[in-house]
Design a protein around this motif. Structure first.
Motif, short mmCIF file in Angstrom:
data_model
loop_
_atom_site.label_atom_id
_atom_site.label_comp_id
_atom_site.label_asym_id
_atom_site.label_seq_id
_atom_site.Cartn_x
_atom_site.Cartn_y
_atom_site.Cartn_z
N GLY A 46 -12.48 -1.26 15.36
CA GLY A 46 -11.05 -1.07 15.06
C GLY A 46 -10.74 -1.23 13.59
N TRP A 47 -11.32 -2.26 12.97
CA TRP A 47 -11.10 -2.46 11.54
C TRP A 47 -11.71 -1.32 10.73
CZ3 TRP A 47 -7.48 -5.11 9.45
CH2 TRP A 47 -6.99 -6.27 10.06
N ALA A 48 -12.88 -0.84 11.13
CA ALA A 48 -13.51 0.27 10.41
C ALA A 48 -12.60 1.50 10.44
CB ALA A 48 -14.88 0.58 11.00
N ALA A 49 -12.03 1.79 11.60
CA ALA A 49 -11.13 2.94 11.72
C ALA A 49 -9.88 2.75 10.87
CB ALA A 49 -10.77 3.16 13.19
N ALA A 50 -9.32 1.55 10.89
CA ALA A 50 -8.11 1.28 10.11
C ALA A 50 -8.39 1.41 8.61
CB ALA A 50 -7.58 -0.11 10.44
N ILE A 51 -9.53 0.90 8.17
CA ILE A 51 -9.89 1.02 6.75
C ILE A 51 -10.05 2.49 6.38
CG2 ILE A 51 -11.73 0.58 5.06
CD1 ILE A 51 -12.15 -2.16 6.54
N GLU A 52 -10.67 3.26 7.26
CA GLU A 52 -10.86 4.68 7.00
C GLU A 52 -9.51 5.40 6.88
OE1 GLU A 52 -12.71 8.39 9.43
OE2 GLU A 52 -14.03 6.64 9.15
N ARG A 53 -8.52 5.00 7.67
CA ARG A 53 -7.18 5.59 7.59
C ARG A 53 -6.45 5.17 6.32
NH1 ARG A 53 -6.89 3.83 12.97
NH2 ARG A 53 -5.58 2.09 12.36
N GLY A 54 -6.95 4.14 5.64
CA GLY A 54 -6.26 3.64 4.45
C GLY A 54 -5.10 2.73 4.79
N ALA A 55 -5.16 2.09 5.95
CA ALA A 55 -4.03 1.33 6.45
C ALA A 55 -4.27 -0.17 6.41
CB ALA A 55 -3.72 1.77 7.87
N VAL A 56 -5.13 -0.65 5.50
CA VAL A 56 -5.47 -2.07 5.46
C VAL A 56 -5.33 -2.59 4.04
CG1 VAL A 56 -7.26 -3.80 5.92
CG2 VAL A 56 -7.09 -1.78 7.39
N LEU A 57 -4.66 -3.73 3.92
CA LEU A 57 -4.55 -4.42 2.64
C LEU A 57 -5.32 -5.73 2.71
CD1 LEU A 57 -0.71 -4.00 1.98
CD2 LEU A 57 -2.59 -2.65 1.01
N CYS A 58 -6.01 -6.07 1.63
CA CYS A 58 -6.74 -7.33 1.53
C CYS A 58 -6.11 -8.22 0.49
CB CYS A 58 -8.19 -7.08 1.10
SG CYS A 58 -9.24 -6.43 2.37
N ALA A 59 -6.09 -9.50 0.78
CA ALA A 59 -5.77 -10.50 -0.23
C ALA A 59 -7.10 -11.07 -0.68
CB ALA A 59 -4.89 -11.60 0.36
N GLU A 60 -7.34 -11.02 -1.95
CA GLU A 60 -8.60 -11.51 -2.48
C GLU A 60 -8.34 -12.76 -3.32
OE1 GLU A 60 -11.42 -9.70 -5.76
OE2 GLU A 60 -11.47 -8.47 -3.93
N GLN A 61 -9.17 -13.75 -3.10
CA GLN A 61 -9.07 -14.98 -3.88
C GLN A 61 -10.47 -15.38 -4.31
OE1 GLN A 61 -6.85 -18.11 -2.00
NE2 GLN A 61 -7.36 -19.59 -3.58
N ASP A 62 -10.66 -15.54 -5.60
CA ASP A 62 -11.97 -15.91 -6.15
C ASP A 62 -13.07 -14.97 -5.67
OD1 ASP A 62 -10.76 -18.11 -7.43
OD2 ASP A 62 -11.03 -19.35 -5.65
N GLY A 63 -12.74 -13.65 -5.60
CA GLY A 63 -13.73 -12.65 -5.23
C GLY A 63 -14.03 -12.57 -3.74
N THR A 64 -13.28 -13.29 -2.92
CA THR A 64 -13.51 -13.32 -1.48
C THR A 64 -12.26 -12.83 -0.75
OG1 THR A 64 -14.98 -15.21 -1.74
CG2 THR A 64 -14.10 -14.83 0.46
#
Length: 158
Positions: A46-64
């Protein structure tokens, strides 16, 4: 930093999702419903499909990857389908920053209302959403063991 997710983030997102779900489902539903190899595979797909659609935002902290949010139209209604923060980083503003980034995306897309479902026993998340301005959906207050909330997207500042 909030940024679009990439396929390289998939493992971190899937792990974060599993940890977050365990924090609110454990003790309320059988572990195999959220913590089994089959469920992890389904979630990862499910996450792979969402990422492919461009529908996912990440919060990154200290490169993680410290948090993740996903949204899409479901039956013509914009829906916040996921918003998770690493449980070790709760209450430091990551969820609020992700939510704010989602609101900005919705404003740019001309969305005026968004829907979400939150597990009825996840009172921590319910409090978070209330602080962000989400209200119970008057027309559809429940979906099984989840509460349905609505958010009115404010106009973009000019």
């Amino acid at each position: 930093m909030i940024r679009p997710a990439t396929p390289a983030d998939l493992d971190a997102i899937a792990d974060l999702h599993a940890a977050a779900r365990a924090s609110y489902y454990r003790g309320h539903i059988p572990d195999e419903a959220f913590d089994s190899p089959a469920e992890h595979a389904r979630t990862r797909a499910g996450w792979a499909a969402a990422i492919e659609r461009g529908a996912v935002l990440c919060a990154e902290q200290d490169g993680t990857v410290a948090g993740v949010a996903a949204f899409r139209e479901v039956d013509t209604v914009m829906t916040l389908t996921q918003l998770h923060v690493d449980p070790g980083l709760w209450r430091v503003g990551i969820g609020a920053a992700l939510h704010s980034a989602c609101v900005g995306a919705w404003q740019c897309a001309g969305v005026d209302s968004v829907r979400l479902e939150v597990f009825e026993h996840n009172t921590r998340a319910q409090s978070f959403y209330a602080r962000q301005g989400w209200l119970p959906d008057r027309d559809e207050p429940r979906a099984g063991d989840h509460l349905v909330l609505r958010f009115t997207v404010p106009p973009a500042a000019e």
